[in-house]
Design a protein around this motif. Structure first.
Motif, PDB file in Angstrom:
ATOM      1  N   VAL A 199       8.653   8.175   3.453  1.00 34.91           N
ATOM      2  CA  VAL A 199       7.675   7.568   2.556  1.00 34.91           C
ATOM      3  C   VAL A 199       6.260   7.888   3.049  1.00 34.91           C
ATOM      4  O   VAL A 199       5.361   8.184   2.261  1.00 34.91           O
ATOM      5  N   THR A 200       6.081   7.872   4.377  1.00 31.69           N
ATOM      6  CA  THR A 200       4.759   8.166   4.946  1.00 31.69           C
ATOM      7  C   THR A 200       4.316   9.586   4.594  1.00 31.69           C
ATOM      8  O   THR A 200       3.165   9.820   4.218  1.00 31.69           O
ATOM      9  N   GLU A 223       3.320   9.487   0.970  1.00 34.83           N
ATOM     10  CA  GLU A 223       2.040   8.771   0.826  1.00 34.83           C
ATOM     11  C   GLU A 223       0.868   9.705   1.140  1.00 34.83           C
ATOM     12  O   GLU A 223      -0.172   9.658   0.487  1.00 34.83           O
ATOM     13  N   ILE A 281      -0.891  11.868  -1.622  1.00 37.91           N
ATOM     14  CA  ILE A 281      -1.644  11.268  -2.732  1.00 37.91           C
ATOM     15  C   ILE A 281      -3.136  11.536  -2.557  1.00 37.91           C
ATOM     16  O   ILE A 281      -3.707  11.172  -1.524  1.00 37.91           O
ATOM     17  N   ARG A 292      -6.459   7.333  -5.476  1.00 39.03           N
ATOM     18  CA  ARG A 292      -6.503   5.986  -4.865  1.00 39.03           C
ATOM     19  C   ARG A 292      -7.767   5.248  -5.309  1.00 39.03           C
ATOM     20  O   ARG A 292      -7.727   4.053  -5.618  1.00 39.03           O
ATOM     21  N   ARG A 326       8.440  -2.501  -6.557  1.00 38.23           N
ATOM     22  CA  ARG A 326       8.605  -1.417  -5.601  1.00 38.23           C
ATOM     23  C   ARG A 326       9.448  -0.314  -6.190  1.00 38.23           C
ATOM     24  O   ARG A 326      10.296  -0.567  -7.043  1.00 38.23           O
ATOM     25  N   THR A 328      10.775   2.000  -3.873  1.00 37.77           N
ATOM     26  CA  THR A 328      11.376   2.666  -2.719  1.00 37.77           C
ATOM     27  C   THR A 328      12.848   2.971  -2.950  1.00 37.77           C
ATOM     28  O   THR A 328      13.410   3.858  -2.306  1.00 37.77           O
ATOM     29  N   LEU A 364       5.167  10.403  -6.386  1.00 41.20           N
ATOM     30  CA  LEU A 364       3.834  10.036  -5.897  1.00 41.20           C
ATOM     31  C   LEU A 364       3.204   8.907  -6.712  1.00 41.20           C
ATOM     32  O   LEU A 364       2.642   7.962  -6.155  1.00 41.20           O
ATOM     33  N   LEU A 407       4.502   5.437  -5.887  1.00 39.38           N
ATOM     34  CA  LEU A 407       3.984   4.935  -4.608  1.00 39.38           C
ATOM     35  C   LEU A 407       2.520   4.541  -4.746  1.00 39.38           C
ATOM     36  O   LEU A 407       2.088   3.505  -4.245  1.00 39.38           O
ATOM     37  N   LEU A 408       1.760   5.381  -5.462  1.00 42.38           N
ATOM     38  CA  LEU A 408       0.324   5.135  -5.638  1.00 42.38           C
ATOM     39  C   LEU A 408       0.055   3.776  -6.278  1.00 42.38           C
ATOM     40  O   LEU A 408      -0.863   3.061  -5.874  1.00 42.38           O
ATOM     41  N   ASP A 435       1.421  -1.147  -5.160  1.00 44.52           N
ATOM     42  CA  ASP A 435       0.657  -2.319  -4.733  1.00 44.52           C
ATOM     43  C   ASP A 435      -0.162  -2.877  -5.909  1.00 44.52           C
ATOM     44  O   ASP A 435      -0.213  -4.089  -6.129  1.00 44.52           O
TER      45      ASP A 435
END
Lengths: 368, 368
Positions: free
Chosen positions: B80-81, B84, B87, B92, B116, B118, B304, B307-308, B311
């Motif tokens: 995942v890192t 991330e 991106i 962002r 999520r 994931t 992507l 994940l972006l 949150d």
């Protein structure tokens, strides 16, 4: 396959077939459905009269209908010349560049432009209606908006049912308030002008909205299973346009276009403003791609776009310029894989419907 | 309402209900359909195990299923890192600006992000499967692409049928070649990831393409008429996701979102890449508008984009920021006008189906 509406119209099957070709309309009516002739291609009322004469002589006394395009908004005292003058030069240049890029020849001076949209001008549609009311048509359909009140009144005075196409429940209720008799629920997957809501969702929504008016399901219907599905959704009949384009009676006058239709898949259409200025589903071509390209000009609003491209579309069709050659058609084009007679299509629809009824009764645990 | 497939699975009704909520899945199974729990929200396998324990204890021994999201393309050794880091900063910044414009508060440090994705990472999906195979699940569905061969083999070793969603006949044939057992034909009108082809056209196309594999019709189904239509199209069952969102058992944890769903019309959804990077139908909001605005950045490719925005979506949901608040849902949202129990929804579907069968038999001239 009979509903209250199909019985009222004297049909063997609750199948309504829209087509620009008199030979197709006559064959649909002879096969027990209702052939509905599209009048938009006719510029002059006498051409329409000539084809209605032929149609009337070839339906064996079976009922038939007429589809006109009366614009939703009336613009008084505006001529085709006035509207032509509103077209920006940059748009005209883009059309000529796109044609030149593909080497599309000019029409000869005495060639008539086959593809026309002058039927969309209210004055043309009205002159068509003056002719149409002399024939024993059973159904008058309007493809854009509700017909004007006086037209509905004249139709009713002649015992003609009035239908109007709708892409949303709000649109359908507007038709009902205007006094029409039948709503054609035209789903996203249909050929020609469509909204965003699909037949599966739109049909029951419109049935509920305009109850007790009868509704026809349109869009995505080309087999007996789909006829059964449309009727299951609450419709009193199905309205088919695309499937007739590859019948032997269709007068496309282009073997290249027929070939394109027979080989296209369900994903080979696009809802584009390239042809009329309003979103209309059609074969995806380099012509639609050019207009949908964000780096090019935006299509003009209706009726400007139709006037702008009329000559170009006629040239593309006459010279069968394959990369640009298209036609309005629905996603059902993926199922149109062989040329067949109208009678064979109707037989396929009715037999497939019967098979579907038998299958769904087994699923429901009913023996019939 | 029984088909070969529903009988094989031991269902009373050929109704498959996808839902992210264990209480909804359990209620669907208890009502005689197949509740299928969506696993994508679960990050950790132990959370999934906890909810599967609960589900298994609340289905009264009725069958249930699990839906995982295994990505079509495997990327070995990518964390995942790593993803991330791919991106762009501009994206962002656009997310933060859009949130700031609407005054969306930050999550508290100990708040978990509810939304999520994931589960889309293959390693997460695999850890979920390691858990899932300990439970007596009857169906394993994969929402993106065909599951890997070893997963299909493991499922079959456990007597579990494997289903995969498809938006085109080509996609469906690919699943068949991979060895899956059931294809879910997901039409344009469906909530979540969809293609361009509508349920009416797609279902019979996929039925023909993968014959004799059973097909489920998905997209636009929320009433008994639509169940009948889906089955008429050749499906052996119907797959519903949206309609459960406004059931009393659904744990949306947002009265504002429930209210938005209950008041939305069929035209209030949009197919947007804003949520996942792939076109997914969802409520149209100022969030989807921001991402669909050509003056802003294009959504990133999957995974992507997911994940972006994870949150941001969690913050919007937690603080119920109405203009931005949305959810994946299909065009059937227009029919979701009141909160009802899952049992009431299933009763409505089965009774409506029976009424439709009676009506269509009258149309077909059959007395039953």
């Amino acid at each position: 396959m009979r509903t209250e509406l199909s019985t009222r119209l004297g049909l063997d099957h609750a199948i309504f077939g829209f087509t620009p070709f008199p030979a197709v309309a006559a064959a649909i009516s002879r096969a027990g459905g209702l052939g509905v002739l599209g009048a938009v291609r006719y510029g002059a009322a006498d051409e329409l009269a000539c084809d209605l004469d032929w149609l009337d002589a070839h339906t064996d006394g079976r009922p038939y209908g007429l589809d006109v395009v009366m614009p939703a908004k009336k613009v008084d005292g505006v001529s085709v010349t006035d509207i032509e003058a509103m077209i920006p030069e940059g748009h005209r240049a883009f059309v000529q560049e796109t044609l030149a890029k593909h080497g599309v020849p000019e029409l000869a001076p005495d060639d008539r432009a086959d593809w026309r949209i002058t039927g969309w001008m209210e004055q043309v549609a009205r002159s068509q209606l003056d002719v149409a009311f002399d024939y024993p048509i059973k159904l008058l359909a309007n493809a854009l908006g509700s017909p004007p009140a006086d037209v509905i009144r004249r139709a009713h005075d002649h015992g003609i049912l009035v239908a109007a196409l709708a892409g949303s429940a709000r649109h359908a209720k507007h038709h009902q308030d205007a006094g029409i008799d039948i709503v054609v629920a035209q789903g996203y997957e249909a050929g020609g002008h469509t909204g965003e809501i699909t037949t599966m969702v739109l049909t029951p929504e419109i049935v509920a909205a305009v109850d007790p008016l009868p509704v026809l399901a349109a869009g995505g219907i080309g087999s007996g299973e789909q006829v059964a599905a449309g009727l299951a959704l609450g419709a009193q009949g199905v309205w088919l346009g695309s499937v007739w384009l590859t019948t032997t009676e269709a007068e496309l006058h282009s073997s290249a276009l027929t070939r394109k239709l027979l080989t296209a898949g369900s994903g080979d259409t696009v809802r584009s403003r390239a042809l009329t200025g309003k979103p209309a589903r059609q074969l995806r071509t380099e012509w639609t791609d050019a207009w949908d390209d964000p780096s090019g000009p935006d299509p003009l609003p209706m009726p400007l776009q139709g006037l702008l491209v009329a000559d170009a579309v006629s040239r593309i069709q006459k010279y069968e310029v394959e990369p640009l050659l298209g036609t309005p058609v629905g996603q059902i084009v993926g199922r149109m894989t062989e040329e067949r007679s109208v009678q064979a299509v109707v037989d396929d629809l009715t037999r497939g419907f019967e098979r579907t009824i038998a299958r769904i009764n087994r699923i429901a645990g009913r023996s019939v």
